[in-house]
Design a protein around this motif. Structure first.
Motif, PDB file in Angstrom:
ATOM      1  N   LEU A 255       6.359  15.347   5.381  1.00 39.30           N
ATOM      2  CA  LEU A 255       5.499  14.133   5.867  1.00 39.30           C
ATOM      3  C   LEU A 255       6.271  12.939   5.508  1.00 39.30           C
ATOM      4  CD1 LEU A 255       2.803  13.027   6.382  1.00 39.30           C
ATOM      5  CD2 LEU A 255       2.253  12.674   3.860  1.00 39.30           C
ATOM      6  N   TRP A 256       7.048  12.672   4.456  1.00 41.47           N
ATOM      7  CA  TRP A 256       7.784  11.541   4.236  1.00 41.47           C
ATOM      8  C   TRP A 256       8.940  11.506   5.250  1.00 41.47           C
ATOM      9  CZ3 TRP A 256      12.841  10.243   3.320  1.00 41.47           C
ATOM     10  CH2 TRP A 256      13.173   8.978   2.881  1.00 41.47           C
ATOM     11  N   LEU A 257       9.436  12.255   5.585  1.00 40.82           N
ATOM     12  CA  LEU A 257      10.486  12.412   6.748  1.00 40.82           C
ATOM     13  C   LEU A 257       9.726  12.192   7.932  1.00 40.82           C
ATOM     14  CD1 LEU A 257      12.713  15.626   5.983  1.00 40.82           C
ATOM     15  CD2 LEU A 257      13.463  13.250   5.899  1.00 40.82           C
ATOM     16  N   ASP A 258       8.762  12.630   8.410  1.00 42.93           N
ATOM     17  CA  ASP A 258       7.792  12.502   9.571  1.00 42.93           C
ATOM     18  C   ASP A 258       7.707  10.935   9.345  1.00 42.93           C
ATOM     19  OD1 ASP A 258       6.459  13.431  11.921  1.00 42.93           O
ATOM     20  OD2 ASP A 258       4.863  12.265  11.111  1.00 42.93           O
ATOM     21  N   ARG A 259       7.120  10.408   8.502  1.00 43.17           N
ATOM     22  CA  ARG A 259       6.671   8.986   8.280  1.00 43.17           C
ATOM     23  C   ARG A 259       7.956   7.964   8.553  1.00 43.17           C
ATOM     24  NH1 ARG A 259       2.333   7.260   9.451  1.00 43.17           N
ATOM     25  NH2 ARG A 259       2.085   5.622   7.997  1.00 43.17           N
ATOM     26  N   LYS A 260       9.061   8.549   8.369  1.00 39.49           N
ATOM     27  CA  LYS A 260      10.209   7.806   8.547  1.00 39.49           C
ATOM     28  C   LYS A 260      11.086   7.992   9.917  1.00 39.49           C
ATOM     29  CE  LYS A 260      10.240   5.854   4.388  1.00 39.49           C
ATOM     30  NZ  LYS A 260       9.858   4.602   4.520  1.00 39.49           N
TER      31      LYS A 260
ATOM     32  N   THR B 213       1.973  20.668   8.397  1.00 35.46           N
ATOM     33  CA  THR B 213       2.247  21.802   7.345  1.00 35.46           C
ATOM     34  C   THR B 213       1.153  22.971   7.620  1.00 35.46           C
ATOM     35  OG1 THR B 213       0.782  20.875   5.769  1.00 35.46           O
ATOM     36  CG2 THR B 213       2.875  20.254   5.623  1.00 35.46           C
ATOM     37  N   GLY B 214      -0.109  22.468   8.332  1.00 36.28           N
ATOM     38  CA  GLY B 214      -1.085  23.610   8.548  1.00 36.28           C
ATOM     39  C   GLY B 214      -1.844  23.582   7.393  1.00 36.28           C
ATOM     40  N   SER B 215      -1.541  23.005   6.201  1.00 32.53           N
ATOM     41  CA  SER B 215      -2.500  23.087   4.951  1.00 32.53           C
ATOM     42  C   SER B 215      -3.145  21.787   4.757  1.00 32.53           C
ATOM     43  CB  SER B 215      -1.158  23.010   3.728  1.00 32.53           C
ATOM     44  OG  SER B 215      -0.420  24.086   3.922  1.00 32.53           O
ATOM     45  N   ASP B 216      -4.108  21.945   3.801  1.00 34.82           N
ATOM     46  CA  ASP B 216      -5.040  20.990   3.442  1.00 34.82           C
ATOM     47  C   ASP B 216      -4.646  20.250   2.444  1.00 34.82           C
ATOM     48  OD1 ASP B 216      -7.515  19.673   3.954  1.00 34.82           O
ATOM     49  OD2 ASP B 216      -8.572  20.935   2.356  1.00 34.82           O
ATOM     50  N   PHE B 217      -4.549  18.829   2.330  1.00 38.29           N
ATOM     51  CA  PHE B 217      -4.120  18.022   1.269  1.00 38.29           C
ATOM     52  C   PHE B 217      -5.007  18.432   0.115  1.00 38.29           C
ATOM     53  CE2 PHE B 217      -3.530  14.083  -1.309  1.00 38.29           C
ATOM     54  CZ  PHE B 217      -2.366  14.463  -1.377  1.00 38.29           C
ATOM     55  N   PRO B 218      -6.207  17.876   0.186  1.00 40.78           N
ATOM     56  CA  PRO B 218      -7.215  17.817  -0.693  1.00 40.78           C
ATOM     57  C   PRO B 218      -7.021  19.500  -1.531  1.00 40.78           C
ATOM     58  CG  PRO B 218      -8.309  16.931   0.735  1.00 40.78           C
ATOM     59  CD  PRO B 218      -6.908  17.558   1.344  1.00 40.78           C
ATOM     60  N   SER B 219      -6.812  20.431  -1.026  1.00 41.30           N
ATOM     61  CA  SER B 219      -6.700  21.778  -1.377  1.00 41.30           C
ATOM     62  C   SER B 219      -5.567  21.958  -2.063  1.00 41.30           C
ATOM     63  CB  SER B 219      -6.827  22.823  -0.446  1.00 41.30           C
ATOM     64  OG  SER B 219      -8.216  22.869  -0.032  1.00 41.30           O
ATOM     65  N   ASP B 220      -4.264  21.582  -1.667  1.00 39.07           N
ATOM     66  CA  ASP B 220      -3.052  21.811  -2.104  1.00 39.07           C
ATOM     67  C   ASP B 220      -3.002  20.823  -3.363  1.00 39.07           C
ATOM     68  OD1 ASP B 220      -2.284  23.322  -0.191  1.00 39.07           O
ATOM     69  OD2 ASP B 220      -0.690  21.949   0.911  1.00 39.07           O
ATOM     70  N   LEU B 221      -3.685  19.511  -3.198  1.00 36.36           N
ATOM     71  CA  LEU B 221      -3.484  18.665  -4.237  1.00 36.36           C
ATOM     72  C   LEU B 221      -4.225  19.151  -5.586  1.00 36.36           C
ATOM     73  CD1 LEU B 221      -2.437  15.888  -5.532  1.00 36.36           C
ATOM     74  CD2 LEU B 221      -4.718  14.913  -4.620  1.00 36.36           C
ATOM     75  N   LYS B 222      -5.299  19.921  -5.474  1.00 38.01           N
ATOM     76  CA  LYS B 222      -6.160  20.453  -6.416  1.00 38.01           C
ATOM     77  C   LYS B 222      -5.465  21.668  -7.052  1.00 38.01           C
ATOM     78  CE  LYS B 222     -10.795  22.571  -7.132  1.00 38.01           C
ATOM     79  NZ  LYS B 222     -12.050  23.126  -6.561  1.00 38.01           N
ATOM     80  N   GLU B 223      -4.860  22.443  -6.288  1.00 34.34           N
ATOM     81  CA  GLU B 223      -3.749  23.640  -6.723  1.00 34.34           C
ATOM     82  C   GLU B 223      -2.760  22.991  -7.621  1.00 34.34           C
ATOM     83  OE1 GLU B 223      -2.746  26.163  -3.580  1.00 34.34           O
ATOM     84  OE2 GLU B 223      -4.724  26.645  -2.858  1.00 34.34           O
TER      85      GLU B 223
ATOM     86  N   LEU C 198      -5.699   8.442   4.748  1.00 35.88           N
ATOM     87  CA  LEU C 198      -6.466   9.394   5.783  1.00 35.88           C
ATOM     88  C   LEU C 198      -5.331   9.588   6.844  1.00 35.88           C
ATOM     89  CD1 LEU C 198      -8.699  11.044   6.520  1.00 35.88           C
ATOM     90  CD2 LEU C 198      -9.531   9.153   7.730  1.00 35.88           C
ATOM     91  N   ARG C 199      -4.843   8.656   7.307  1.00 33.99           N
ATOM     92  CA  ARG C 199      -3.647   8.986   8.264  1.00 33.99           C
ATOM     93  C   ARG C 199      -2.716  10.027   7.905  1.00 33.99           C
ATOM     94  NH1 ARG C 199      -2.530   5.472  12.324  1.00 33.99           N
ATOM     95  NH2 ARG C 199      -3.376   3.660  11.236  1.00 33.99           N
ATOM     96  N   ASP C 200      -2.384   9.849   6.501  1.00 31.06           N
ATOM     97  CA  ASP C 200      -1.231  10.791   6.105  1.00 31.06           C
ATOM     98  C   ASP C 200      -1.973  12.174   5.755  1.00 31.06           C
ATOM     99  OD1 ASP C 200       0.813   8.767   6.334  1.00 31.06           O
ATOM    100  OD2 ASP C 200       0.778   8.203   4.269  1.00 31.06           O
ATOM    101  N   VAL C 201      -3.095  12.070   5.431  1.00 29.08           N
ATOM    102  CA  VAL C 201      -3.914  13.405   5.114  1.00 29.08           C
ATOM    103  C   VAL C 201      -3.927  14.183   6.502  1.00 29.08           C
ATOM    104  CG1 VAL C 201      -5.972  14.349   4.664  1.00 29.08           C
ATOM    105  CG2 VAL C 201      -5.131  12.491   3.137  1.00 29.08           C
ATOM    106  N   ILE C 202      -4.186  13.495   7.576  1.00 27.68           N
ATOM    107  CA  ILE C 202      -4.234  14.093   8.937  1.00 27.68           C
ATOM    108  C   ILE C 202      -2.848  14.789   9.283  1.00 27.68           C
ATOM    109  CG2 ILE C 202      -4.771  13.787  11.263  1.00 27.68           C
ATOM    110  CD1 ILE C 202      -7.111  11.763  10.320  1.00 27.68           C
ATOM    111  N   ARG C 203      -1.793  13.723   9.045  1.00 21.04           N
ATOM    112  CA  ARG C 203      -0.640  14.155   9.559  1.00 21.04           C
ATOM    113  C   ARG C 203      -0.102  15.258   8.613  1.00 21.04           C
ATOM    114  NH1 ARG C 203       2.276  15.041  13.692  1.00 21.04           N
ATOM    115  NH2 ARG C 203       4.392  14.768  13.698  1.00 21.04           N
ATOM    116  N   TYR C 204      -0.412  15.308   7.652  1.00 14.89           N
ATOM    117  CA  TYR C 204       0.158  16.430   6.669  1.00 14.89           C
ATOM    118  C   TYR C 204      -0.284  17.654   7.011  1.00 14.89           C
ATOM    119  CZ  TYR C 204       0.409  18.914   2.009  1.00 14.89           C
ATOM    120  OH  TYR C 204       0.561  19.869   1.162  1.00 14.89           O
ATOM    121  N   TYR C 205      -1.737  17.610   7.410  1.00 10.34           N
ATOM    122  CA  TYR C 205      -2.423  18.839   8.072  1.00 10.34           C
ATOM    123  C   TYR C 205      -1.769  19.402   9.331  1.00 10.34           C
ATOM    124  CZ  TYR C 205      -6.012  22.003   9.520  1.00 10.34           C
ATOM    125  OH  TYR C 205      -6.785  23.252  10.079  1.00 10.34           O
ATOM    126  N   GLU C 206      -1.343  18.387  10.000  1.00 15.56           N
ATOM    127  CA  GLU C 206      -0.855  18.792  11.383  1.00 15.56           C
ATOM    128  C   GLU C 206       0.752  19.390  11.167  1.00 15.56           C
ATOM    129  OE1 GLU C 206      -2.562  15.102  14.396  1.00 15.56           O
ATOM    130  OE2 GLU C 206      -0.696  14.858  13.441  1.00 15.56           O
TER     131      GLU C 206
END
Length: 167
Positions: free
Chosen positions: A54-59, A13-23, A3-11
């Motif tokens: 996201l990976w770069l941000d986490r590093k 990219t401005g994109s919703d991870f579940p929606s992007d993953l579905k696409e 969840l922490r990464d899902v929230i950061r992904y949204y912050e």
């Protein structure tokens, strides 16, 4: 993805991870069915670019990656890192038929504007749960917990109503 990464992904990219993953999953299914869209590469790279961000941000950012001498992951490594990948052994070997769905024919304007990430956070807040305890859990587990809590609340409500009627 946790969840922490899902929230950061949204912050980021401005994109919703579940929606992007579905696409992305739909894109992969089409590819496996030998249906390659004109903008297949653009869609694939768009998703993996967001994962790279996201990976770069986490590093700690690109400066830390360079300073520490880390190698950037490939697109496939990013997908395996942040998405559950079904290995060929897990796949069922049965013949499938691919049907065109209406969603393939719709324009992007018809796409729902709802963010599943924001809805999930609102649900957690609504259930009066401490968000920090869920941050390191996998997204699927968080959804399951919310579903179970909702069911239990409905059962309790039903019992209370029955007790009131019985009096």
């Amino acid at each position: 993805m946790i969840l922490r990464d899902v929230i950061r992904y949204y912050e980021l990219t401005g994109s919703d991870f579940p929606s992007d993953l579905k696409e992305f999953a739909q894109l992969q299914r089409q590819y496996l069915a030998d249906i390659v869209d004109e903008n297949f590469t653009d869609k694939y790279e768009s998703f993996t670019d967001k994962l790279m961000e996201l990976w770069l941000d986490r590093k700690g950012g690109i400066d830390n990656v360079v300073k520490d001498g880390l190698l950037l992951p490939t697109q496939d490594e990013l997908v395996k890192l942040y998405c559950r990948v079904i290995s060929p052994q897990e796949e069922k070997e049965e013949e499938t038929t691919f049907f065109y769905s209406d969603s393939l024919l719709r324009s992007k304007k018809d796409k729902a504007e709802n963010s599943q990430t924001l809805e999930l956070l609102a649900s957690l807040a609504n259930v009066d749960m401490d968000l920090s305890q869920f941050l390191d859990m996998e997204l699927e587990v968080v959804y399951t917990i919310i579903d179970l809590v909702g069911k239990k609340k409905k059962e309790e409500q039903k019992k209370r109503k029955q007790k009131r009627k019985g009096r």
